[in-house]
Each structure stands twice: as structure tokens, then as C-alpha cells.
Enzyme design. Structure first.
Site, PDB file in Angstrom:
ATOM      1  N   PHE B 131      -2.940  -0.367   9.749  1.00  0.00           N
ATOM      2  CA  PHE B 131      -3.902  -1.337   9.224  1.00  0.00           C
ATOM      3  C   PHE B 131      -3.180  -2.597   8.724  1.00  0.00           C
ATOM      4  O   PHE B 131      -2.410  -3.177   9.473  1.00  0.00           O
ATOM      5  CB  PHE B 131      -4.802  -0.685   8.164  1.00  0.00           C
ATOM      6  CG  PHE B 131      -5.826   0.258   8.765  1.00  0.00           C
ATOM      7  CD1 PHE B 131      -6.863  -0.228   9.561  1.00  0.00           C
ATOM      8  CD2 PHE B 131      -5.761   1.637   8.562  1.00  0.00           C
ATOM      9  CE1 PHE B 131      -7.802   0.640  10.133  1.00  0.00           C
ATOM     10  CE2 PHE B 131      -6.707   2.501   9.134  1.00  0.00           C
ATOM     11  CZ  PHE B 131      -7.723   1.988   9.915  1.00  0.00           C
ATOM     12  N   SER B 132      -3.379  -2.978   7.467  1.00  0.00           N
ATOM     13  CA  SER B 132      -2.916  -4.309   7.056  1.00  0.00           C
ATOM     14  C   SER B 132      -1.407  -4.459   6.899  1.00  0.00           C
ATOM     15  O   SER B 132      -0.938  -5.572   6.655  1.00  0.00           O
ATOM     16  CB  SER B 132      -3.598  -4.725   5.755  1.00  0.00           C
ATOM     17  OG  SER B 132      -4.952  -4.995   6.014  1.00  0.00           O
ATOM     18  N   ILE B 133      -0.654  -3.373   7.063  1.00  0.00           N
ATOM     19  CA  ILE B 133       0.799  -3.588   7.130  1.00  0.00           C
ATOM     20  C   ILE B 133       1.114  -4.362   8.412  1.00  0.00           C
ATOM     21  O   ILE B 133       2.157  -4.992   8.526  1.00  0.00           O
ATOM     22  CB  ILE B 133       1.594  -2.270   7.034  1.00  0.00           C
ATOM     23  CG1 ILE B 133       1.104  -1.419   5.854  1.00  0.00           C
ATOM     24  CG2 ILE B 133       3.086  -2.549   6.866  1.00  0.00           C
ATOM     25  CD1 ILE B 133       1.800  -0.061   5.728  1.00  0.00           C
TER      26      ILE B 133
END
Lengths: 410, 410
Positions: B131-133
């Protein structure tokens, strides 16, 4: 505390609780793969599986790590300037590779790499779709399961897929499916958007507008012709999608699990492979596999070796022999539409026997995908192409002559 | 005859003819990636590219070859029984890993693997969405390009994306995009199907019903608030998709090409990675990347090492130092909604500075994705999870305490 599980042994064993209709997947996760869709993939408990398999739900671009073992391309060298004699006259190997829209090519002789060739737009190590050679690969899984005693090619389809009753498959055998002798009322009506063919393409998600009918649901709607099964070689792709479902039902494992555990790791494949899936995760075993030319050649070499790779048996020798040399109905082949290509040929377990004196056999996919194996010269040729036309009969004849010639030159 | 081209050197050089607006892809193939869709992928000339990249067009299941270098899972051993003190009291490491829905975990210390942990449903070697990594990874690409002198974080967005004029990005800087200080009129309105948020999710193909509007087209419709850019940390994912487009425009290369050539191969990644794409092939750089815990940990270790891996510089040391320690606005962070988690923290180039005495920094993704790096203890922790809720503030506080404690225990 046990150490973390590792592919494939600890994950892919079929639990004893598995019976036909309840897969190893369901036993492991508590829900079926088909329950995981765009509507549900970020919800618990489905996310325990979907977060590891996003590419099955959302189209995804692939970034490859370095090739296993640091494989390097090997030039074909002066072979490219050598001449081959084809229908239109003599031309060089290099010229024919370009004329036949080759993207990638690998040649093995006696198991050693003779060389590779790539078009400027295909890097060495890239994967390429093999279209209907996927059928031949799926049939290998069936052969492996037959050897394990969990898959019977002579059983009725309904032994594994009870819901096939009422469709063309309701009174067909697995053998009919394997040999393309199902009496199937299905035509490739490219231009009719309401046709079964258009529904088929949508159900595989290969065409726009898919996602409202699953591949499995579609397959069970196809009806039969009045002719009995088993008489005529009728090349119909849906049969091979049915084969994928058959091996899943027989083993309780997904096609991708079977591919990894029983083929990809024992084969020593250097790169990952993939297969397209529908809205329920059903693999497009009729045509959706992608792999590198080198790994495709490894499959051909395993078949040439009678079913072994790296000193390990992958599929029974008798199954290979039946598939590439002795099995299949000459009469059914003669009644079909492809006899022009191999006048003495036969089709068995999704592989083509050429009927040539060399004993050559092959897998073939649209747009110029070929896996050609010549037992006499010990040569394997994997050719991946982007021919503009799905089917080009005239070019196919040149291709067969080319492979035959090339296998004598290396 | 030259030998076949090989990734990445021969393929990914930016041709001299490339200018902003004409990508290396177009120069190489003669058509743009966005011209290849479900409607066209089997047609020539598009099939010269699509046949090698089917997964970008049709959801595909992945079959992994053996791990590069034969990586093996290493047990965390007795560490799992050790106790950590968290908000709700003391509990064991193993118990907390389960309570926080961990799928896979890898811990490094001074660059060596301390151990791995996997839930029964995640095999060692499997990939998992981060996801947002993904944002943090994309920002590394921006840092690399900045080091090469082809990307200016202080330029206006319109330098690279002229068509941003008229949108919120029309008067924003790349720096605003990198630090989440764009004054963006965009709310996460989960329940309104006509909202911008619903359109956003469809444009990424993550939700049903997508495919009629591209991600890039959607992004250019978002408007700004009256507040000036640069004042407030506003966590809005579309900014990070814009960052992906920025690095593509600046380099003339696709995100996937940048990832492979500039990060994945130099990093020595053991397994392939992937990123979801929209109908035009635009990567979901805000959240669509999948990789193994080990490879995610390698990224953290590279950052801990000041931008080097395997003795090779990947990203400039000054960029890493600015990102993880010295850069970012404390005031903008304080005005944002996440200050509760890191009261002394800052956000720079898509990475979180914890503000802790240890100098710890991290990447964070919904549903429990974490890449935690502690410079003082030389510990890197990659944790992948399937928490039921996308955001769980209370659990996040426990997680930060857990990582802090764990990094002192190994």
C-alpha cells in the site's frame, strides 16, 4: 514455535479433508477463491489471501529481479546468415526470423543452449504469452496427476465436474477433452457481439466488458452437436479451459499451485511465469500463460527426455510416449481442419505429432507461438512471435519447414 | 549480428530524441503505452509489447520460480516468547504479531537477517501489497533522478505536467507533492458513489466499474482549497500518483523501468515485484506495489546505509539525510491530522520521521504495512499485515511502541 512455512511443501499438500468440490484453498483459508473479487478484496478475511495476490484482481506491471543463476543470452552467431529453403525460395535464418515477426527464440541441442535471438523490442529474460501452448502445459499437469493416480483420462467429465450435466460436456469423457474430440457446438464467430464466442472472450476478461459472467459458468452453457464425441478433431479452446477445471477438481489444488509444485520448481525454471485469470480466479489454461523462451524450451526438453528434468521424473514416461508418439486417432485428425499442416499427424493430450520421420512433435499457439521438439536431432526450438494475424496457414507451413531445416543445421 | 539485447542497459537508455512528452517507450515502440488497451492488445503493432506484458491488461496469477540465491526463512526462535510492554500491558512478541494480523515479518540488524515470521497463510517468498509504502519507494526514484540532475523538486508541477494547469497542481510545486503539502480539495468520501473519491478508486481499477476514465485524467480534475500550498500536511493519496507521473515525465521512462534499472537490480532484490496499473498503464504509485518482506527490508537497509546497497550508491546521501532526518516542516506536520502518532515528527519525501531520540523513520501503509528503520540500534523491520480496518489509530500507537521495543531486543 515452528519456522515459517515455505513453498511448496508445507503449503500445497492436499489436506486429508479435501474431497472433490472442496479445494485445498478453501480448507486453508476458509473461503473460496471465487469469493475474492474487486468488491471484496480489501475486506477481512479475504485480504489474508488477496494482499499476496493483487495481480489476480487488478492488472499489474511486473518488475523482474535478476535471472536465476544469472542466465545470459547466447548469440546465434553465424547461424543467422545461413540459408534455409522454404516455399518461396531460399532465405537466411535471420531474415526468416524477422519475416515471421519473431520476438524471442531459444534453441537447445541435446539439452544445451545453442543460442537465443531477440527482436530489439524483447529483452532477454522477458516473458511472453504462449497462447495455446498453455494447453500443452496444462495437459502435462493432467499427465502428472494421472501418474499419481488422482486423475483418470477415461472418466466422464462429470466425475470431476458434476455440474457439466446438461452441457456438451455432460456425456463427454476427459479423453475427448484432452484430444479435442468433443462434439462441441461452438464456432469462432468473431464479429457477432451476441455470439457465444463474444461471451467467451468477455468471460476470460481478455476483451472489454467482461466481469458479469465467469469463465466456468460460461463453459457449462455450451451445447453439443448431434455427432458422437470422439469422432472428429475439433480444435475448440473452451475444451482446454475445461481441462484446467478438471485438474483443479481432481487434485483439490489451483492450477497455479500445481504449476509451481509439480512443474516449475522441479523443472528448474529460471524466471517466474504467469497465467491470466477470470473474475473468480479460474486460470485461462487454454491460452493465458506467459514465460520466457528459455523456460518454454525447458518444457520441451523435459518432454524430449521422456518426462525427466535435472535427473528427476516429472511426468510418467509412458504418458510422454503416448502423447508425442503413439497415442491419438489418425482418423479423427484426418476429419479435422488442420490435416493440411501435418498430413500424417495426430493430436494427443494437447500436443501435435507431426507424423514426420524425425518423430517431431510440437505445441502451437496463435500469432506464432511454437515449441518444436525433434527427437532425432535432439533439438528443441521455442519461438515466440507477434504475427499480425492470429492464424496464418501459409506461414505455418513455412514455419514447419523452417524448424525441420533448422534442427538439422545446429 | 549483435547479440540479443539484455535488461536493463540496452533497453532503458533514454534516446537522445526524448523530450518531455515523448517517452522512451514511444521512441522504442512507435506507439504510447496508453494506446494499448483491452480493445487493442492483440493487434499489430501493439502486440509487440502487449504479448510480453499481458498482466498489465488482464488480471494474472503469478507462479514464482525458486528464490534467487535459494533464500531460506530464518526462525525468530525464542524471541517470540519474549515480552514487550504496550499500552494495554505486557504481551509476548508472538502474541502481538498475531493480534496485529501479521502476514509476514523480516527483521534485520546491521544488515544481517535476525529472522522472519510468517502466518500459516503466507509462504516465505510470497509477495504482499505494501500500500502506501509504495509512495516512499516512488520518492526514492525521485531522489535518484534528482541526483542525476534530471528532476527538480523545487520546480512547478507544470514543468513536467503542462496539462496540470487548471487543476490543484497548476500552481503547486513538486516539493508540495513530495511532502504532502498540496492544498488539495479532496476528501475520502467512502460512501458517495458520485464523489471524487469513488471516481478515483474506479480510475485505478481497484474497484468495480472502472475503465472509463484514466487515473491521469482523473488526477487533473482535482481542484485546490483557498489555503496556499505548503502550509499544512494533508495526507492525500492522489498526490503520490501524481509523483509517479512526474518521475516518468522527467525521465522519459516508465515507473517500472525506473524501478528495475535504478532500484531493483542494484538493490539485489531476491524476487520479482509488481505494481498495479490503470487502463493506460499508469502505475498506482500511491499504493499498488507488491514485494516480499525480505525485499522491502532491503529497501529499509539501503536507506539506513545512507543510500547504498552492495557497495553501490543508489540514491544520494544528502537526499537520504534530508528525507529521514533533517528535512520537512515541523509546523506543517503539526497542522496535520497525524501528529498524535509522532508528536515530534515530520514528513519528508513520503517518509515519516518519528522524531524519536533514536532517529527512527518509517514508511506506513494501510491495513498494517510498515517499514521501520532505527538508526541507533541498526535495526530494520518490515511488517506486512492484513488488519481488517484500513486505519486503526490505537493499534498504530501500539505498533510504534512495539517496533521501538523490538529494535532494542534483537
Amino acid at each position: 514455535m515452528p519456522s515459517p512455512p515455505r513453498w511448496p511443501e508445507s503449503q500445497n499438500k492436499i489436506p486429508e479433508s479435501v474431497v472433490i468440490g472442496k479445494s485445498a484453498f478453501e480448507a486453508r483459508y476458509g473461503f473460496a477463491r471465487k469469493d475474492v473479487r474487486l468488491e471484496t478484496w480489501r475486506l477481512s478475511p479475504f485480504n489474508r489471501w488477496s494482499f499476496q495476490n493483487v495481480g489476480e484482481l487488478v492488472p499489474s506491471a511486473h518488475v523482474a529481479a535478476a535471472l536465476s543463476g544469472g542466465e545470459q543470452a547466447k548469440s546465434l552467431g553465424t547461424l543467422l546468415e545461413e540459408k534455409v529453403s522454404l516455399a518461396g525460395g531460399s532465405e537466411t535464418v535471420g531474415s526468416f526470423l524477422k519475416r515471421s515477426d519473431t520476438d524471442g527464440l531459444t534453441i537447445l541441442k541435446a539439452g544445451k543452449v545453442v543460442g537465443d535471438w531477440s527482436a530489439p523490442h524483447m529483452p532477454f529474460g522477458a516473458r511472453h504469452i504462449i497462447f495455446s501452448i498453455s494447453k500443452s502445459v496444462t495437459a502435462i499437469l493432467a499427465g502428472i496427476l494421472e501418474g499419481e493416480g488422482v486423475f483418470d483420462p477415461n472418466a466422464p467429465v462429470t466425475k470431476y465436474i458434476p455440474e457439466a450435466k446438461g452441457s456438451a460436456y455432460g456425456d463427454a469423457s476427459v479423453r475427448n477433452v484432452l484430444d479435442m474430440t468433443v462434439s462441441l457446438d461452438f464456432e469462432e464467430a468473431y464479429l457477432d457481439p451476441e455470439s457465444a464466442f463474444a461471451r467467451y472472450r468477455r468471460s476470460t476478461l481478455w476483451n472489454p466488458g467482461g466481469g458479469s459472467e465467469s469463465l466456468a459458468a460460461f463453459l457449462m452453457t455450451i451445447q453439443r452437436l448431434s455427432e458422437p464425441h470422439g469422432q472428429t478433431y475439433r480444435y475448440r479452446s473452451p475444451n482446454s479451459d475445461v481441462l484446467g477445471i478438471l485438474v483443479e477438481r481432481a487434485s483439490g489444488m489451483r492450477v497455479t499451485e500445481l504449476l509451481r509444485e509439480k512443474l516449475w520448481l522441479p523443472l528448474g525454471a529460471a524466471s517466474d511465469m504467469s497465467v491470466t485469470v477470470d473474475m473468480e480466479g479460474t486460470a485461462r489454461t487454454a491460452g493465458g500463460m506467459s514465460m520466457t523462451p528459455r523456460d518454454l524450451a525447458r518444457i520441451g526438453e523435459m518432454m524430449r527426455q521422456g518426462g525427466t528434468a535435472n535427473g528427476r521424473r516429472i511426468v510418467p514416461e509412458a504418458w510422454v510416449s503416448d502423447t508425442v508418439a503413439t497415442g491419438g486417432s489418425f482418423e479423427a485428425w484426418q476429419r479435422g481442419t488442420m490435416a493440411f499442416l501435418f498430413p500424417k499427424g495426430r493430436y494427443r493430450n494437447k500436443w501435435y505429432q507431426t507424423g514426420h520421420d524425425s518423430g517431431a512433435f510440437c505445441g502451437i499457439g496463435i500469432h506464432g507461438q511454437w515449441l518444436y521438439v525433434n527427437p532425432r536431432t535432439e533439438v528443441v526450438i521455442a519461438k515466440m512471435s507477434s504475427q499480425p494475424e492470429p492464424v496464418d496457414d501459409k506461414l505455418d507451413e513455412d514455419l514447419v519447414a523452417f524448424f525441420e531445416a533448422l534442427s538439422g543445421m545446429v
